[in-house]
Scaffold this active site. Structure first.
Site, PDB file in Angstrom:
ATOM      1  N   GLN A 157       0.835  -6.742  -5.406  1.00 13.30           N
ATOM      2  CA  GLN A 157       0.465  -5.628  -6.538  1.00 13.30           C
ATOM      3  C   GLN A 157       1.534  -5.807  -7.551  1.00 13.30           C
ATOM      4  O   GLN A 157       2.511  -6.370  -7.607  1.00 13.30           O
ATOM      5  CB  GLN A 157       0.630  -4.293  -5.730  1.00 13.30           C
ATOM      6  N   ARG A 343      -3.840  -3.921  -7.581  1.00 14.46           N
ATOM      7  CA  ARG A 343      -3.840  -5.010  -6.423  1.00 14.46           C
ATOM      8  C   ARG A 343      -4.681  -6.154  -6.707  1.00 14.46           C
ATOM      9  O   ARG A 343      -5.515  -5.987  -7.213  1.00 14.46           O
ATOM     10  CB  ARG A 343      -4.216  -4.016  -5.278  1.00 14.46           C
TER      11      ARG A 343
END
Length: 465
Positions: A157, A343
């Site tokens: 992320q 993400r």
């Protein structure tokens, strides 16, 4: 000041299913926090207007009750043990939130009632934050503090900068996405620099490895060596390579990662990898996130990012655009008051590779591990120095009978006791008795004394002064 009465009394009961919500004084349509994540109505004791007005005229330290996020990657023991809560079903306790983010605000006790910290900030922000911080941060509590405890790797992320967050949030609002829509990337319009301090051995991926190191690594992997035939990488070629791998069709991801992971598993049988090896984390992540012979493309990042082992007291700072993943361990985390996460894999949550790639800064090199630096204003405090404007994290260590004296020049403070027992006394005679796992809030400009009844360790988040 004039108290904002919409935040007190009956209006603090669980609201209806949809309402107008203020975000930095801009109104957006938003679905409220799901009722399952609020206190049951029978347990809610709203702060009445008279009590809140009295606190507004003469503020004093407050007790804080954090709220738990039960994400699947969380450990089952560290946070329950810290806060003294039984966990007979071995439910994951991933994060204890101490802040005012509307996704899961902490509750503070005033008199015999409780009020959510975001509601208190709306009602009495200049008193709570101080006039300067109230204006600087658009009337929003500026930071979010957490205890994070990971038993499994978190997603690959990164977090956006302010411009990217504002643009992404507006774009998704325009598209009509509710705040809890699973297709959303942006939960708010804020950036999210963050810092995590280890309170036990903590493992993470943080930032791209140095170019020469990456070139050798990729060249020595038979499944990827054709991408770097001479073992050298320029900056531009490295960016192209990472983008290319993250955007591969799933069949091509499988073609490269299936034999790679088979080779690593065979090697692991002959020489077991340890936590200092990227291969160890790749196998763990593969076990957790690859499904039905489809390999998770986030596995590429395990080899491209720096593997960091933090000892207790060490920390890493993550600016906008820095790729990372927390792999295992428990720490104190502090960040700007945002929940924006983009993400790229290793998660059952929403993955948006294109959006992740659009915010990455693609800086290569060894990560900086932060150590605590003595706070010159206090003989019992040490702090982490970062460029963040919204937050600073300090550690207070007191022997039994020792005191920490805080003058009235500090900004708003939010703290949690990790060990021991202590008492907080303020100038008006009010006091709080606190022990392990309990939290507190000190309004702006309130002098106080922290006295240890037994050896104590406290982490304190604040606005830098």
């Amino acid at each position: 000041m004039v108290l904002n009465r919409r935040c007190v009394g009956k209006s603090f009961q669980t609201p209806p299913a949809r309402k107008k919500r203020y975000t930095g004084f801009r109104i957006v349509n938003a679905r409220i926090t799901p009722a399952s994540r609020l206190m049951p109505k029978s347990e809610q004791l709203p702060v009445d207007a008279a009590t809140l007005e009295e606190w507004d005229r003469a503020p004093y330290p407050l007790r804080v009750r954090g709220r738990v996020q039960h994400y699947s990657w969380g450990s089952t023991d560290a946070i329950p043990e810290l806060i003294g809560q039984a966990n007979p079903k071995h439910e994951p306790f991933a994060e204890l939130w101490l802040g005012a983010h509307p996704d899961l605000p902490a509750h503070v006790t005033i008199g015999s009632g409780e009020i959510a910290l975001n509601r208190l900030t709306e009602a009495a922000g200049p008193v709570l934050l101080g006039e300067r911080a109230f204006e600087q941060f658009d009337g929003v509590f500026p930071f979010l503090m957490k205890i994070l405890s990971a038993a499994k790797p978190l997603s690959i992320q990164a977090h956006p900068n302010t411009e990217q967050a504002e643009s992404g949030f507006a774009r998704e609002n325009h598209a009509g996405l509710d705040l809890d829509d699973p297709q959303r990337n942006y939960k708010d319009d804020k950036h999210k620099p963050e810092l995590i301090s280890a309170i036990e051995d903590f493992y993470a991926l943080r930032g791209f490895r140095p170019l020469d190191e990456l070139g050798r690594t990729v060249h020595n992997m038979p499944e990827l060596s054709d991408l770097v035939p001479d073992g050298t990488l320029t900056h531009d070629r490295m960016v192209e390579l990472y983008v290319e791998l993250m955007q591969l069709p799933q069949l091509e991801v499988n073609r490269r990662l299936i034999p790679l992971m088979q080779r690593l598993r065979t090697a692991n049988e002959n020489r077991e990898f340890g936590k200092a090896d990227p291969e160890y984390w790749a196998i763990r992540a593969d076990d957790e996130f690859s499904r039905d012979d489809d390999k998770d493309r986030g596995l590429f990042s395990v080899f491209f990012l720096n593997l960091v082992h933090l000892r207790p007291g060490q920390a890493i700072y993550l600016p906008a655009g820095e790729p990372h993943s927390y792999l295992e361990g428990t720490g104190v985390e502090i960040m700007a008051n945002s929940n924006n996460v983009l993400r790229g894999g290793l998660t059952p949550k929403r993955v948006d590779v294109e959006e992740l790639l659009s915010v990455l800064t693609f800086e290569f090199g060894k990560p900086t591990v932060l150590e605590l630096e003595r706070d010159r204003r206090s003989g019992t405090r040490a702090r982490y120095v970062t460029p963040a404007l919204e937050f600073e994290l300090s550690r207070v260590q007191l022997n039994s009978g020792e005191r920490d004296v805080a003058g009235g020049t500090r900004g708003v403070e939010l703290g949690i006791v990790l060990d021991g027992k202590l008492k907080i006394d303020s100038r008006d005679g009010s006091n709080l008795d606190l022990e392990r796992g309990q939290s507190f809030l000190i309004p702006y400009g309130i002098p106080y004394v922290m006295s240890a009844r037994e050896t104590a360790t406290v982490f304190v988040g604040s606005v830098p002064s």
